[in-house]
Scaffold this motif. Structure first.
Motif, PDB file in Angstrom:
ATOM      1  N   PHE A 353       0.838  -1.195   0.000  1.00 42.37           N
ATOM      2  CA  PHE A 353       0.000   0.000   0.000  1.00 42.37           C
ATOM      3  C   PHE A 353       0.871   1.242   0.000  1.00 42.37           C
ATOM      4  N   SER A 354       0.220   2.393  -0.136  1.00 44.12           N
ATOM      5  CA  SER A 354       0.923   3.665  -0.109  1.00 44.12           C
ATOM      6  C   SER A 354       0.007   4.724   0.480  1.00 44.12           C
ATOM      7  N   PHE A 355       0.553   5.523   1.356  1.00 47.09           N
ATOM      8  CA  PHE A 355      -0.208   6.665   1.858  1.00 47.09           C
ATOM      9  C   PHE A 355       0.535   7.973   1.619  1.00 47.09           C
ATOM     10  N   VAL A 390      -6.085   7.785   4.258  1.00 47.38           N
ATOM     11  CA  VAL A 390      -5.466   7.466   2.969  1.00 47.38           C
ATOM     12  C   VAL A 390      -4.953   6.028   2.971  1.00 47.38           C
ATOM     13  N   MET A 391      -4.348   5.598   4.074  1.00 49.20           N
ATOM     14  CA  MET A 391      -3.828   4.239   4.173  1.00 49.20           C
ATOM     15  C   MET A 391      -4.957   3.216   4.065  1.00 49.20           C
ATOM     16  N   VAL A 598       1.780  13.161   2.420  1.00 50.11           N
ATOM     17  CA  VAL A 598       0.483  12.510   2.364  1.00 50.11           C
ATOM     18  C   VAL A 598      -0.501  13.453   1.678  1.00 50.11           C
ATOM     19  N   PRO A 599      -1.109  13.055   0.564  1.00 49.08           N
ATOM     20  CA  PRO A 599      -2.086  13.938  -0.088  1.00 49.08           C
ATOM     21  C   PRO A 599      -3.341  14.067   0.752  1.00 49.08           C
ATOM     22  N   TYR A 600      -4.011  15.174   0.588  1.00 46.70           N
ATOM     23  CA  TYR A 600      -5.254  15.374   1.332  1.00 46.70           C
ATOM     24  C   TYR A 600      -6.365  14.554   0.695  1.00 46.70           C
TER      25      TYR A 600
END
Length: 899
Positions: A353-355, A390-391, A598-600
């Motif tokens: 995964f990516s956050f 996000v995660m 981390v994008p909003y």
């Protein structure tokens, strides 16, 4: 004199001359020797003096240089905020102060930086050379921006002559548009002053009079409610009216302590309007008088200050260095991290995964056999909740519910997780969610840990003879066994120490689980704003931290950064941007640091994703168990559907709220024909302000009466059931539960309903009930006696008829033996001591189901043991059913239903 005599005289004179010469030679020789010795002695003495002088001079030089170095270090500490967690320019360097030490014969050309307290402290005024003032202000602004976390300082420039002196700072708009603005007109300036007043008011409300300034507030651990702001007024008061100027004066006085600072460049005094008094803005400010050759500071006019030449080109290059990384991080969008096709990945080998990302590329993390568990920290307001969202959504996009399930706990309010649960107003939900703990408490957290342990043991039994989930699933590709990710936000709430020692038990159980569940495909991520105060973590090398190889840190204090990563790893304390994050997959070693952002995740974006997944998973019919610690239980519309299935041995059943447990199934009391099968409801509401709280948030004992009436109405046959109400409630409580309406509904359904009010009617009913209880007749009907307001029944010490018994004894016999004849009591006392008196201090002998609310410690010690500490809690009641082997336990009682 004859010749002979003359010769004697001559010879005598020569002899004398020789003797005199010899003496003179001897004297001269002695004098020369003495002179040489003197000169040698003077020379030797001079060398000693010279050495001593040189030593003293060197010592003085060293002391001066040491003091100089200390000054430089102190200046550096002030500018960098050493030893603090500041991320704003409280101090700025504006140039150099020269010190001519040659006059004291030590050293020459010493310089120290000229620094000023700035953000949160002072306004700066310049008069004189415009060119030098431009350099000074550009230098101050560049310093302030470079030392302040991005987006925590904005800049507005009033430029009435449109000189574009500070246009180089427009580079900030490429990062965030609101970071830089320029205005030219009086109307725009008026709007700026109005927004400044609003800012001052907002910050003042935040300080609440407890702190003298925003700096003092921040240094005590407070959070910056609004970003700092600097306003530059050029060529002042050019074009400004007297009225507008009068608005500025109070703003200047209150601004610095409320996060707004001014840099004011005064125009030539010869051009001042008649109404302008320079002292109205210079009083209390740092004022600099500028010429091409000299800079004079109002607070120390003797300092020799030089201001560097800071050109627009210098500003551009300085900002590029500062904003390049920021822009690359800000460019990361949510969609950049998500896979192109959803629910296509397999979790056999782990969870990828990516956050966060950098330069629009995702930073990928894989939880598996090596990287098993993780830790996330971040100070308040730095984006921890957004990171967790996000995660979760990134993982949910990659894996189907057959590949991944979530167990999610939030020990603070539960706002982050609430949208993941289905509600009547919002039926979309996260189909991967197995358990959602919103505003969880320790008791529910412990129940979840036990559930995780149960899942682990069940899986390990299923997987035999395989050692782990990867090998099991590879050998059994058709078996569904998703990996489980457990996320516990603000996990310090789970581990907090208290009198019940539940925190210690939870800490021990969590550590036990986190050490063992890897093989079963269960991964745990702990998250918190701060961890340095968690006693189960601090100083324990074999504790929880030793099991979390993945470390993730948003902006935090140096102390928290070191605690999250390693003693020498302060990278998280040096972050500038909100949402900027350090990711480390090697127990916090510095060399493993990765920087990303981390994008909003907007609510609208997440809603669209959730709706799509809900629609896709509708055929699965799987909904998460949802526990909301801040909400009371709601009585189901269809009680029969939720009541016990086996009705053969019961005369009725009523629910007693929900347990603080993973099952969330209602607790029921079944009214069987067994002695003492009654329900006592004891205590008071924990929140009495029904006007401000609302009935749905008040744990009120009368709500249980409502639930019992509703349940009996739905589960009993009206033909062979009757309901007797001892209505001793005050009028406002009758109205609170809508008693009259509820009884009308029962009557309309065909129930035999008797409402008795007053002492004589109730005692007359007791006489009739006693006759039924003591008769040998068998009954085919069930009678439910609701004793509402038993505190007001009056004295039970009077004799019963012609017997020697008292009414208290008769009533206890009815309670004990009545259920064997189908006569059940559901009674409520406010006063716990009176309840104990009415039950002869042995409530369990006549009421084998007891539900306790607030103010019932004396009863709790009877039903839960002498060590019980129960005396009531918000949103909780204590329940004990003596017909069950289970001891006393907490339930979430019902909310009052508005009638």
């Amino acid at each position: 004199m004859d010749s002979l005599s003359m010769q004697h005289v001559i010879r005598a004179a020569e002899a004398l001359h020789k003797a005199h010469s010899k003496v003179l030679a001897a004297l001269n020789s002695e004098f020369t020797e003495i002179q040489v010795k003197r000169e040698n002695a003077l020379s030797s003495l001079g060398k000693v003096h010279a050495r001593d002088f040189a030593k003293q001079k060197a010592k003085l030089n060293a002391e001066v240089l040491s003091s100089h170095n200390l000054v430089l270090k102190h200046v550096s500490d002030l500018l960098e905020g050493a030893g603090s967690d500041e991320d704003f320019a409280e101090y700025v360097e504006i140039g150099e102060v020269s010190i001519n030490a040659k006059n004291i014969g030590v050293v020459s050309n010493l310089t120290v930086p000229m620094i000023l307290p700035y953000l949160g402290h002072t306004n700066i005024i310049s008069r004189g050379s415009t060119a030098v003032s431009d350099n000074l202000f550009r230098s101050i602004l560049l310093e302030a921006i470079s030392q302040t976390k991005m987006a925590s300082l904005s800049l507005s420039v009033f430029d009435p002559k449109i000189r574009s002196t500070f246009s180089a700072f427009s580079e900030l708009q490429n990062v965030e548009p609101e970071l830089y603005s320029v205005i030219h007109t009086d109307s725009e300036l008026r709007e700026l002053f109005a927004s400044s007043r609003d800012r001052i008011s907002k910050v003042s409300n935040q300080l609440k009079g407890l702190h003298s300034s925003i700096i003092e507030y921040l240094n005590t651990g407070g959070d910056l409610l609004v970003p700092f702001k600097t306003v530059v007024l050029l060529d002042y008061p050019s074009t400004v009216t007297e009225s507008l100027h009068s608005q500025l004066v109070p703003i200047l006085q209150a601004g610095p302590s409320s996060s707004i600072n001014f840099l004011i460049q005064l125009q030539d005094p010869s051009e001042y309007p008649d109404w302008f008094d320079e002292s109205s803005i210079t009083n209390g400010s740092d004022v600099f008088s500028l010429t091409e050759n000299r800079v004079t500071w109002s607070k120390n006019k003797n300092l020799k200050i030089s201001v560097p030449s800071t050109t627009a080109s210098d500003v551009s290059s300085g900002l590029v260095r500062f904003t390049d990384s920021a822009r690359s991080l800000l460019d990361v969008k949510l969609q950049d991290l998500f896979p192109q096709t959803q629910w296509t990945q397999s979790s056999i080998s782990g969870l990828q995964f990516s956050f966060a990302g950098a330069k629009q590329a995702p930073l990928l993390i894989t939880l598996g056999d090596s990287l098993v568990h993780g830790l996330i920290t971040g100070a308040t307001g730095e984006g921890k909740s957004n990171l967790i969202k996000v995660m979760i959504y990134n993982l949910a996009a990659r894996y189907s519910p057959d590949e991944l399930q979530f167990i999610l706990l939030d020990f603070k309010e539960g706002v982050t997780l609430a949208p993941l649960a289905p509600t009547a107003d919002s039926p979309d939900y996260l189909p991967h969610a197995r358990i959602l703990g919103l505003d969880a408490d320790q008791e529910f957290g412990m129940a979840v840990l036990l559930e995780i342990e149960r899942i682990y043991k069940k899986r390990m039994a299923e997987m035999k003879p395989y050692d782990n989930i990867s090998s099991f699933r590879q050998a059994n590709p058709d078996r569904i066994m998703p990996r489980i990710l457990v996320v516990i936000d603000e996990f310090q709430g789970l581990l907090a120490e208290n009198k019940s020692r539940l925190g210690s038990a939870a800490s021990k159980k969590l550590l036990e689980i986190i050490r063992t569940v890897r093989a079963a495909g269960i991964h745990i991520i702990l998250a918190s704003q701060e961890i340095s105060s968690i006693t189960s973590l601090v100083g324990k090398r074999d504790g929880l931290l030793s099991q979390t190889k993945l470390r993730v840190g948003l902006k935090n204090t140096p102390k928290e950064a070191a605690q999250t990563f390693a003693i020498d790893n302060h990278a998280a304390a040096q972050l500038k941007l909100k949402g900027e994050v350090v990711i480390n997959d090697s127990f916090g070693e510095i060399k493993a640091n990765e920087l990303g952002r981390v994008p909003y995740a907007s609510d609208d974006e997440l809603l669209r994703l959730r709706q799509g997944w809900s629609n896709q998973a509708n055929n699965l019919g799987q909904f998460p168990v949802v526990f909301d610690g801040a909400k009371l239980s709601e009585f189901p519309n269809d009680a029969s559907r939720n009541s016990p299935k086996d009705r053969r041995s019961t005369f009725g059943a009523v629910p007693i709220g929900r347990p603080v447990d993973v099952s969330q199934e209602f607790v029921w009391i079944e009214f069987e024909q067994l002695p003492s099968r009654n329900l006592a409801i004891v205590g008071n509401e924990t929140e009495i302000d029904l006007v401000t709280a609302g009935v749905d948030s008040v744990a009120h004992p009368l709500a249980q009466i409502q639930a019992c009436l509703d349940s009996l109405r739905r589960t009993l046959n009206p033909i062979n059931s009757r309901i007797i109400i001892w209505n001793l409630l005050p009028i406002h409580e009758q109205q609170l539960i809508g008693l009259e309406k509820e009884l009308d509904v029962l009557k309309n359904l065909g129930f035999q309903v008797s409402v008795l009010e007053g002492h004589s009617e109730v005692f007359g009913c007791i006489d009739g009930l006693y006759d039924q209880v003591t008769s040998e007749e068998q009954v085919s009907t069930s009678t439910f006696v609701f004793g509402l307001g038993m505190d007001r029944i009056g004295s039970l010490d009077s004799k019963f008829g012609a017997t020697i018994k008292k009414y208290s004894q008769v009533l206890q016999e009815i309670w004990e033996l009545g259920p064997t004849k189908g006569i059940y009591s559901i009674s409520r006392w406010s006063n716990s001591e009176l309840f104990l008196k009415h039950t002869n201090k042995h409530p369990e002998k006549v009421f084998n189901s007891v539900l306790l609310y607030a103010g019932t410690q004396s009863v709790a010690k009877r039903i839960d043991g002498i060590l019980s500490e129960w005396n009531g809690r918000d949103q909780r009641a204590l329940y004990r059913d003596f017909a069950s082997s289970r001891g006393a336990f907490n339930v979430i009682p019902f909310a009052l239903s508005e009638k």
